[in-house]
Design an enzyme around this catalytic site. Structure first.
Site, short mmCIF file in Angstrom:
data_model
loop_
_atom_site.label_atom_id
_atom_site.label_comp_id
_atom_site.label_asym_id
_atom_site.label_seq_id
_atom_site.Cartn_x
_atom_site.Cartn_y
_atom_site.Cartn_z
CB CYS A 281 -0.97 84.23 82.19
SG CYS A 281 -0.27 85.15 80.81
CG ASP B 211 -18.48 44.93 100.10
OD1 ASP B 211 -18.33 44.17 101.06
OD2 ASP B 211 -19.58 45.35 99.71
CG ASP C 78 -22.36 48.29 98.01
OD1 ASP C 78 -21.66 47.72 98.88
OD2 ASP C 78 -23.55 48.02 97.81
#
Length: 736
Positions: free
Chosen positions: A18, A433, A631
């Site tokens: 379906c 980082d 970040d």
């Protein structure tokens, strides 16, 4: 004209075929850029060109196929849809109960036909062909009507689905039994072998399987329901000197909301009055409350613990952090992982293949294996049709993606899509980082060595001098001194900022000089011989001296300290067999020192954003699957080129927009959580696909060779779908 993305709830799907039909049909329509359907969530995402096709036209196309699209309104309530789905389940329950009651006499009749159960008493009317016909007919055409309608619409659209298999199988059993019943009353045959119980039991068992599946699927979206349940419905607002309670959707940016102790923060904003502790565990996962005062940000749905606050709202409901989290989880659950495309492709060819196998089974049994035995050939054909339902194959991937992404969200890990949840498990190298990722990203007072003065007096003079400065190092000193205890506040008689060197002030009539060596030399102040200055500098700390009345009486060390979980986070990643690399723009000495403290051997220092991206590309060129974690804006280029990109949730918006995964807690243990949840989810998906495919590979030949009664095939088919969903639900109980 711009493309428009729309979200729909889909009503009327029964199996993977379906979902595939809707996708294929919409994808062929001019103006439809993208159409994806999630069987497990019963939702669809469609991207259209508004100048070529409208949302109304999309809904009309789907309706012609026998399904219904209900467009999701932005920020709208899903209560009505939930009620509709609950109503459908109640209707299915009612149908199942009626079908079961009507089927019991037929089942009873079948059970007594076995030699080892022949001693059971059976009412004579149960053996009456006309009585069996009367019981089976409402099951076949009233309760089973949904299968005929679904099959008709599917075939009308030149495709096939589970309804086709069910309608073919049960109709063959029913109409053959009707034929034998007519022959019996015409006295052509005397002991007809009827199959009314086969068609009735198949419909009953399939209804039961769909019911269990619907209820189990409902549980896979619990994460979104829990998150949505955190949202406030009303807020107490201060308007025109009046205090009133209004609906959360009516609160506007700039409104002042009142929050009593014990209440939830209604919306994101900034504290303009009061101080309190806030429980932010729902956002960060951290159990310890966070102190808030005037000027601090608060997040909607966090809990105000012990103080009265006035908060100026700066984001409406649809833009809050919680709303963005909910939206990200929805996107992840609605998207398709690449591995799901394989299952969808198989499902699209599966039903025609099964129908062909069932016809071959009938012909082989009727003309070769048991010549002329129509009943035996029919029974085996029905078993093949029923055992081969593709539902479990279609549910294998989306249910696991839903459960996995939902559980990850509870740990503060947000995947932007199913493809990222799948891709993350391949990572074998994690690039970190330093500032804001491994370290806290802001300086903190770490050491203060006092000589030649009373501690209380010196701290008071340093505090009242530094509080006038806007420099981050001064803020670190002031905050650190406040944490040591209360300090008497005195206004300086004189204050001067010496850029790049420090400050000079006059407090309580005494000249206070705080800064680096250059400032001491400028002020002709003799430097101390040994107060641990060199040792502090070796540790990567920034050192300042505090002089009072031309004599140095304190050495102050400030550093960007490690996050509490950085060491344990790196160790967890290493235990997973992952290589950890650090890249930073800081100097080599500090970088190596931080690397040593957290246990990272491979350190790249003095890296520009471009160099970071180049190093990530080099790692990828070595056939390594790289996950980059950052970040800030400077991390965006390397996040973009990594195989997997993760943004620290406490960082900048641009980093989170670039990344595939957002780590809301902002610590390194979240990286482990993300990778581990990806591995667990992929393991569940592979288990689901193995059992779904294996079930059909094993079941179809068993049925074709005549070793499987149709009613047993029906029960097995229902069990296969339920087992796939319940296996996926195990992810919701996983502890990371």
């Amino acid at each position: 004209m711009k493309d428009k993305a729309m979200e729909f709830d889909v009503i009327g799907m029964h199996c993977a075929a379906c979902a595939a039909r809707i996708e294929n049909r919409l994808s062929k329509e001019e103006g439809v850029q993208l159409a994806t359907v999630n069987l497990a969530l019963e939702t669809s995402r469609v991207v259209i060109e508004e100048d070529k096709i409208s949302a109304q036209r999309v809904m009309e196309i789907v309706k012609q196929m026998g399904f219904e699209f209900v467009e999701k309104e932005e920020g709208g309530s899903e209560t009505n849809l939930e009620e509709y789905k609950d109503d459908l389940i109640r209707q299915q329950e009612k149908k199942f109960v009626i079908s079961l009651i009507l089927s019991i006499p037929l089942m009873w009749t079948m059970v007594t036909h076995f030699s080892f159960t022949s001693f059971l008493w059976i009412p004579s009317i149960f053996l009456n062909p006309l009585f069996q016909w009367l019981l089976a007919t409402p099951i076949q055409f009233i309760i089973g009507r949904q299968f005929y309608e679904g099959a008709y619409l599917s075939l009308k659209n030149k495709s096939s689905n589970m309804d086709v298999l069910v309608a073919l199988g049960t109709s063959a059993a029913y109409f053959y039994s009707v034929y034998l019943t007519i022959q019996y009353y015409r006295h052509v045959i005397h002991h007809p072998h009827l199959y009314f119980e086969t068609s009735a039991m198949l419909i009953t068992l399939i209804l039961l399987g769909k019911l269990l599946e619907q209820k189990a699927k409902g549980r896979t979206s619990e994460a979104i329901k829990k998150l949505a349940g955190l949202q406030m419905r009303v807020a107490v607002v201060e308007r025109d000197a009046q205090i009133c309670e209004i609906d959360i959707d009516d609160v506007r940016v700039g409104d002042i909301v009142h929050i009593k102790p014990g209440e939830k923060v209604p919306l994101d904003g900034v504290v303009v009055f009061g101080s309190s502790s806030i429980d932010e565990s729902m956002l960060s996962g951290e159990p310890l409350p966070v102190d808030k005062k005037t000027g601090d940000r608060v997040i909607g749905a966090t809990i105000n613990l012990n103080g009265f606050l006035k908060v100026e709202v700066d984001r409406e409901q649809k833009d809050t952090v919680l709303s963005q989290i909910i939206e990200m989880v929805k996107q992840a659950q609605n998207s398709k992982a690449p591995i799901q495309r394989v299952a969808d492709k198989i499902s699209s060819y599966f039903v025609p293949f099964v129908v062909a196998v069932s016809v071959i089974t009938f012909l082989v049994w009727y003309f070769i294996a048991d010549f002329g035995n129509f009943a035996r050939a029919l029974e085996n054909m029905i078993a093949v049709l029923v055992i081969a339902c593709p539902c479990s194959l279609g549910l294998a991937t989306p249910t696991a993606i839903m459960a996995g992404s939902g559980r990850a969200a509870e740990y503060g890990v947000l995947f932007k899509g199913g493809e990222h949840l799948e891709n993350a498990h391949r990572a074998d190298t994690v690039v970190l980082d330093k500032t804001g990722t491994i370290t806290k990203g802001k300086p903190e007072l770490t050491d203060i060595v006092i000589d030649g003065m009373e501690e209380d007096e010196l701290l008071r003079l340093v505090f009242n001098s530094e509080k006038m400065s806007e420099h981050p190092l001064a803020h670190a000193v002031v905050k650190g001194l406040l944490e040591k205890g209360e300090i008497e506040t005195v206004e300086p008689g004189f204050f001067e900022n010496r850029t790049g060197r420090g400050i000079v002030a006059e407090v309580e009539g005494r000249r206070v000089v705080i800064g680096n060596r250059r400032l001491m030399q400028e002020e002709e102040i003799e430097l101390p011989q040994n107060h641990g200055i060199e040792e502090f500098e070796k540790q990567g700390k920034t050192v300042m001296m505090a002089a009072v009345d031309r004599g140095v009486h304190a050495v102050i060390a400030v550093a960007d300290t490690l996050k509490e979980t950085s060491v344990s986070g790196v160790n967890k990643l290493k235990d997973m067999g992952i290589e950890v690399v650090m890249m930073t723009g800081d100097n080599e000495g500090t970088a190596k020192l931080i690397g040593k403290q957290v246990g990272i051997d491979k350190v790249f220092a003095e890296m520009t954003p471009e160099k970071k991206a180049e190093e990530v590309q080099k790692l990828r060129a070595q056939n390594r699957k790289v996950a980059m974690v950052g970040d800030g804006i400077n991390d965006a280029p390397s996040l973009a080129v990594a195989d997997v990109s993760m943004a620290i949730g406490t960082g900048t918006d641009i980093a989170m927009e670039t990344a595939d995964i957002t780590l809301m807690r902002g610590d390194l243990e979240s990286i482990y959580d993300a990778l581990q949840m990806s591995r667990l989810t992929m393991r569940i998906i592979k288990q689901n696909l193995f059992w779904a495919l294996g079930y059909n590979v094993i079941g179809i030949p068993i049925a074709a060779f005549g070793f499987l009664a149709p009613w047993v095939a029906g029960a097995a088919m229902a069990f296969s779908s339920v087992s796939v969903v319940t296996n996926s639900l195990r992810l919701q109980r996983k502890q990371l």
